[in-house]
Scaffold this motif. Structure first.
Motif, PDB file in Angstrom:
ATOM      1  N   LYS A 248       1.058  -1.497  -0.371  1.00  0.00           N
ATOM      2  CA  LYS A 248       0.109   0.189  -0.062  1.00  0.00           C
ATOM      3  C   LYS A 248       0.984   1.215   0.031  1.00  0.00           C
ATOM      4  CE  LYS A 248      -0.746   0.224   4.934  1.00  0.00           C
ATOM      5  NZ  LYS A 248      -1.174   0.075   6.247  1.00  0.00           N
ATOM      6  N   LYS A 249       0.457   2.624  -0.268  1.00  0.00           N
ATOM      7  CA  LYS A 249       1.313   3.288  -0.129  1.00  0.00           C
ATOM      8  C   LYS A 249       1.109   3.333   1.206  1.00  0.00           C
ATOM      9  CE  LYS A 249      -1.149   5.809  -4.265  1.00  0.00           C
ATOM     10  NZ  LYS A 249      -2.859   6.027  -4.549  1.00  0.00           N
ATOM     11  N   LEU A 250       2.830   4.683   1.002  1.00  0.00           N
ATOM     12  CA  LEU A 250       3.355   4.087   2.996  1.00  0.00           C
ATOM     13  C   LEU A 250       3.921   5.989   3.050  1.00  0.00           C
ATOM     14  CD1 LEU A 250       5.784   1.165   3.670  1.00  0.00           C
ATOM     15  CD2 LEU A 250       2.928   2.072   3.614  1.00  0.00           C
ATOM     16  N   TYR A 251       3.184   6.725   3.786  1.00  0.00           N
ATOM     17  CA  TYR A 251       4.201   8.032   3.730  1.00  0.00           C
ATOM     18  C   TYR A 251       5.060   8.634   5.274  1.00  0.00           C
ATOM     19  CZ  TYR A 251      -0.188   7.827   6.653  1.00  0.00           C
ATOM     20  OH  TYR A 251      -0.961   7.165   7.939  1.00  0.00           O
ATOM     21  N   ASN A 252       5.250   6.957   6.288  1.00  0.00           N
ATOM     22  CA  ASN A 252       5.620   7.012   6.796  1.00  0.00           C
ATOM     23  C   ASN A 252       7.308   6.484   6.450  1.00  0.00           C
ATOM     24  OD1 ASN A 252       7.209   6.486  10.017  1.00  0.00           O
ATOM     25  ND2 ASN A 252       4.145   5.815  10.550  1.00  0.00           N
ATOM     26  N   GLN A 253       8.247   7.180   7.264  1.00  0.00           N
ATOM     27  CA  GLN A 253       9.283   7.109   7.501  1.00  0.00           C
ATOM     28  C   GLN A 253      10.149   6.570   7.791  1.00  0.00           C
ATOM     29  OE1 GLN A 253      12.347  10.424   8.204  1.00  0.00           O
ATOM     30  NE2 GLN A 253      14.481   8.954   7.981  1.00  0.00           N
ATOM     31  N   SER A 254       9.355   5.662   8.926  1.00  0.00           N
ATOM     32  CA  SER A 254      10.275   4.422   9.609  1.00  0.00           C
ATOM     33  C   SER A 254      10.149   3.538   9.011  1.00  0.00           C
ATOM     34  CB  SER A 254       9.829   4.295  10.880  1.00  0.00           C
ATOM     35  OG  SER A 254       8.618   4.381  11.005  1.00  0.00           O
ATOM     36  N   GLU A 289       3.598  11.342  -6.918  1.00  0.00           N
ATOM     37  CA  GLU A 289       3.646  12.532  -7.826  1.00  0.00           C
ATOM     38  C   GLU A 289       5.435  13.449  -7.647  1.00  0.00           C
ATOM     39  OE1 GLU A 289       1.212  15.257  -5.169  1.00  0.00           O
ATOM     40  OE2 GLU A 289       0.071  13.560  -5.903  1.00  0.00           O
ATOM     41  N   GLY A 290       5.752  13.471  -8.503  1.00  0.00           N
ATOM     42  CA  GLY A 290       6.402  14.643  -8.183  1.00  0.00           C
ATOM     43  C   GLY A 290       6.843  15.606  -9.364  1.00  0.00           C
ATOM     44  N   TYR A 291       8.287  15.805  -9.392  1.00  0.00           N
ATOM     45  CA  TYR A 291       8.665  16.464 -10.752  1.00  0.00           C
ATOM     46  C   TYR A 291       9.746  16.836 -10.889  1.00  0.00           C
ATOM     47  CZ  TYR A 291       8.409  19.726  -7.076  1.00  0.00           C
ATOM     48  OH  TYR A 291       9.089  20.387  -6.151  1.00  0.00           O
ATOM     49  N   GLY A 292      10.057  17.271 -11.849  1.00  0.00           N
ATOM     50  CA  GLY A 292      11.945  17.381 -12.180  1.00  0.00           C
ATOM     51  C   GLY A 292      12.810  16.432 -13.220  1.00  0.00           C
ATOM     52  N   LYS A 293      14.194  16.159 -12.794  1.00  0.00           N
ATOM     53  CA  LYS A 293      14.123  15.381 -14.460  1.00  0.00           C
ATOM     54  C   LYS A 293      14.209  14.197 -13.895  1.00  0.00           C
ATOM     55  CE  LYS A 293      18.851  14.803 -16.043  1.00  0.00           C
ATOM     56  NZ  LYS A 293      20.597  13.901 -14.772  1.00  0.00           N
ATOM     57  N   ASN A 294      14.077  14.309 -12.901  1.00  0.00           N
ATOM     58  CA  ASN A 294      13.335  12.154 -12.471  1.00  0.00           C
ATOM     59  C   ASN A 294      12.270  11.990 -12.219  1.00  0.00           C
ATOM     60  OD1 ASN A 294      16.242  11.484 -12.941  1.00  0.00           O
ATOM     61  ND2 ASN A 294      17.381  12.968 -10.713  1.00  0.00           N
ATOM     62  N   GLY A 295      11.303  12.817 -12.367  1.00  0.00           N
ATOM     63  CA  GLY A 295       9.867  13.405 -12.325  1.00  0.00           C
ATOM     64  C   GLY A 295       9.681  12.779  -9.943  1.00  0.00           C
ATOM     65  N   ASN A 296       8.825  10.984 -10.148  1.00  0.00           N
ATOM     66  CA  ASN A 296       8.835  11.214  -8.427  1.00  0.00           C
ATOM     67  C   ASN A 296      10.412  10.019  -8.144  1.00  0.00           C
ATOM     68  OD1 ASN A 296       8.321   8.675 -10.488  1.00  0.00           O
ATOM     69  ND2 ASN A 296       6.497   9.120  -9.210  1.00  0.00           N
ATOM     70  N   THR A 329       5.985  14.882   3.104  1.00  0.00           N
ATOM     71  CA  THR A 329       4.739  15.331   2.662  1.00  0.00           C
ATOM     72  C   THR A 329       3.813  14.243   1.705  1.00  0.00           C
ATOM     73  OG1 THR A 329       5.566  17.140   0.654  1.00  0.00           O
ATOM     74  CG2 THR A 329       4.806  17.982   2.892  1.00  0.00           C
ATOM     75  N   LYS A 330       5.161  13.398   1.246  1.00  0.00           N
ATOM     76  CA  LYS A 330       4.914  12.035  -0.455  1.00  0.00           C
ATOM     77  C   LYS A 330       4.550  10.920   0.205  1.00  0.00           C
ATOM     78  CE  LYS A 330       7.551  15.661  -3.144  1.00  0.00           C
ATOM     79  NZ  LYS A 330       6.508  15.721  -3.923  1.00  0.00           N
ATOM     80  N   LYS A 331       3.694  10.255  -0.510  1.00  0.00           N
ATOM     81  CA  LYS A 331       3.303   8.806  -0.178  1.00  0.00           C
ATOM     82  C   LYS A 331       4.559   8.165  -1.570  1.00  0.00           C
ATOM     83  CE  LYS A 331      -1.345   9.760   0.899  1.00  0.00           C
ATOM     84  NZ  LYS A 331      -2.855  10.065   0.488  1.00  0.00           N
ATOM     85  N   TYR A 332       4.530   7.113  -1.147  1.00  0.00           N
ATOM     86  CA  TYR A 332       5.370   6.221  -1.158  1.00  0.00           C
ATOM     87  C   TYR A 332       5.255   5.011  -1.993  1.00  0.00           C
ATOM     88  CZ  TYR A 332       8.591  10.122   0.032  1.00  0.00           C
ATOM     89  OH  TYR A 332       9.598  11.261  -0.010  1.00  0.00           O
ATOM     90  N   LEU A 333       5.463   4.661  -3.010  1.00  0.00           N
ATOM     91  CA  LEU A 333       5.272   3.762  -4.033  1.00  0.00           C
ATOM     92  C   LEU A 333       5.905   2.390  -4.049  1.00  0.00           C
ATOM     93  CD1 LEU A 333       3.550   4.959  -6.986  1.00  0.00           C
ATOM     94  CD2 LEU A 333       2.146   4.144  -5.386  1.00  0.00           C
ATOM     95  N   ARG A 334       7.324   3.017  -4.051  1.00  0.00           N
ATOM     96  CA  ARG A 334       8.569   1.429  -3.836  1.00  0.00           C
ATOM     97  C   ARG A 334       9.599   1.996  -3.273  1.00  0.00           C
ATOM     98  NH1 ARG A 334       9.871  -1.751  -8.059  1.00  0.00           N
ATOM     99  NH2 ARG A 334       8.605  -1.143  -9.810  1.00  0.00           N
ATOM    100  N   ALA A 335      10.472   1.403  -2.701  1.00  0.00           N
ATOM    101  CA  ALA A 335      12.373   1.328  -2.669  1.00  0.00           C
ATOM    102  C   ALA A 335      12.509   0.579  -3.093  1.00  0.00           C
ATOM    103  CB  ALA A 335      11.454   1.765  -0.936  1.00  0.00           C
TER     104      ALA A 335
END
Length: 410
Positions: A248-254, A289-296, A329-335
């Motif tokens: 699932k999407k994660l927003y927690n650093q730990s 979501e994101g922006y810039g050269k490497n997107g998200n 502030t972001k949500k993450y899909l993968r690491a």
DNA sequence: TCTGGGGTCCTAGGACCC
DNA sequence: TCTGGGGTCCTAGGACCC
């Protein structure tokens, strides 16, 4: 002379070994996170399902046609693979394990290659219940062609010999099915009027090289029967990557930190298995979501003073690196983590003033490896890799583990 | 709502050196 | 007024494979 032994619908066939009720029944195997189809039997293909299809799109069809679904079970597939490779090793010592379900055999100097291949095929079928096809030819690229032809033969074996037969096969062989030629290249070649393997084999080396690169030139030479790709007995990995989508999407650093620590464990185990150490680590996280050269994608690279194979050291570094790239502030899909600049442990140069590795840590890692080998992966690991693991990927159709299953052959 | 994961090789282009 | 050329190393990106 090369032979390529390739398991038919490997992952699906592995599941079938323990489920004889599924013989002749359509089966699909899903990717991690149950995202898309990565393996399917011929019966499933007949219903129009393709490799790579998104699971949510075929769910209804699966239900209607009574197709059996499995989440991928890599522990099981690796175990089956090892048994098959062990059988091959009984026939020849010159064997190159090319992937989890394929191996090259050196057939030089053997007289009745076709009969031998039939014998190998029968052994694997009898002892492991795995159907394989075998292609035999003077080059690796041609052996791959032969293998593909063998898949549609009752014997499962095809030898490209004599020349007239090879010519006949190549004249009817689509370039898109040649090993080394993918979608982009076949489109490019089609524009120049090249559709069959025979036509490609007749193209001039210089023209081909100019059109693309030396890799394609090698393929063309190999199609003409000139060996350009060698037999490699134990290739050593140059990079090690461990990356996963979260369940699932994660927003927690730990939580992301836990996932990274676990991936470090996998990567470090692989290093130790190959007697390697890494001098470089990259970690990356992918946001929704994101922006810039490497997107998200956010990544961080670090060079160690000394090569390492320690789970503890890698996990600590990953933790620090994550702090630098994590945005709350972001949500993450993968690491994921990537290790490179790999060298053999006994050949590595240590920095005299910064000896990070200690014999004590080496001993600890050896004990962890021993326990996990005996009782299954992940039985023991770092606390930082988490216990609840809410980020764990979705696997709703997983077959039981391989440990404790019936022995397949003596 | 939902589309994997782990690799290799090759090339172009930028930085830097003399 | 006129401003080189060759080499290496590194990285990113594209293509491929299973």
């Amino acid at each position: 002379m090369f032979a390529i032994v390739d398991c038919n619908s490997f992952y699906a066939s592995c599941e079938r070994i323990f489920r004889p009720d599924l013989i002749n029944v359509p089966i699909v195997v899903l990717s991690n996170n149950d995202g898309c189809v990565i393996a399917l039997t011929s019966e499933a293909k007949k219903h129009g399902i393709k490799r790579g299809a998104a699971y949510f799109e075929i769910k209804e069809l699966v239900r209607l046609k009574n197709i059996t679904v499995f989440s991928s079970n890599y522990a099981l597939y690796h175990s089956i693979s090892e048994r098959i490779m062990a059988i091959l090793a009984e026939y020849t010592t010159n064997i190159e394990v090319y992937s989890i379900d394929e191996a090259w055999l050196d057939m030089n100097g053997l007289s009745d290659r076709y009969a031998l291949a039939c014998q190998i095929r029968k052994s694997i079928l009898d002892w492991v219940k795995m159907p394989v096809s075998i292609g035999i030819a003077p080059t690796k690229t041609l052996a791959k062609v032969a293998n593909k032809i063998g898949k549609n033969k009752p014997s499962g074996v095809c030898e490209l010999c004599p020349k007239e037969y090879t010519d006949y096969i190549l004249s009817n062989f689509d370039i898109a099915d040649i090993w080394g030629i993918g979608r982009q290249l076949s489109k490019k070649l089609n524009i120049h009027g090249i559709y069959t393997a025979k036509q490609l084999s007749e193209a001039s080396d210089r023209w081909v090289r100019k059109l693309y690169n030396v890799g394609l030139e090698r393929t063309v030479r190999e199609l003409r029967g000139e060996p350009c790709i060698d037999f490699e007995t134990a290739p050593t990995p140059k990079t090690i990557i461990v990356s996963r989508m979260f369940g699932k999407k994660l927003y927690n650093q730990s939580e992301i930190g836990e996932a990274l620590a676990k991936y470090c464990g996998h990567a470090a185990t692989k290093l130790r298995k190959n007697h390697l150490v890494a001098k470089n680590m990259t970690i990356f996280i992918q946001a929704t979501e994101g922006y810039g050269k490497n997107g998200n994608n956010y990544s961080c690279r670090y060079n160690f003073d000394n090569g390492t194979d320690s789970t503890i050291f890698l996990s600590q570094m990953a933790h620090r690196m994550l702090e630098q790239i994590f945005r709350p502030t972001k949500k993450y899909l993968r690491a994921g983590i990537m290790l490179d600049q790999l060298t053999f442990k006994d050949q590595t140069q240590y920095n005299l003033f910064n000896i990070a590795e200690t014999p004590k840590q080496d001993k600890l890692m050896a004990v962890i490896d021993k326990i996990n080998n005996k009782f299954g992966n992940d039985k023991i690991g770092l606390l930082s890799a988490g216990i609840n693991r809410e980020w764990k990927m979705k696997q709703e159709h997983l077959s039981p583990g391989v440990k404790g299953r019936v022995k397949l052959y003596h």
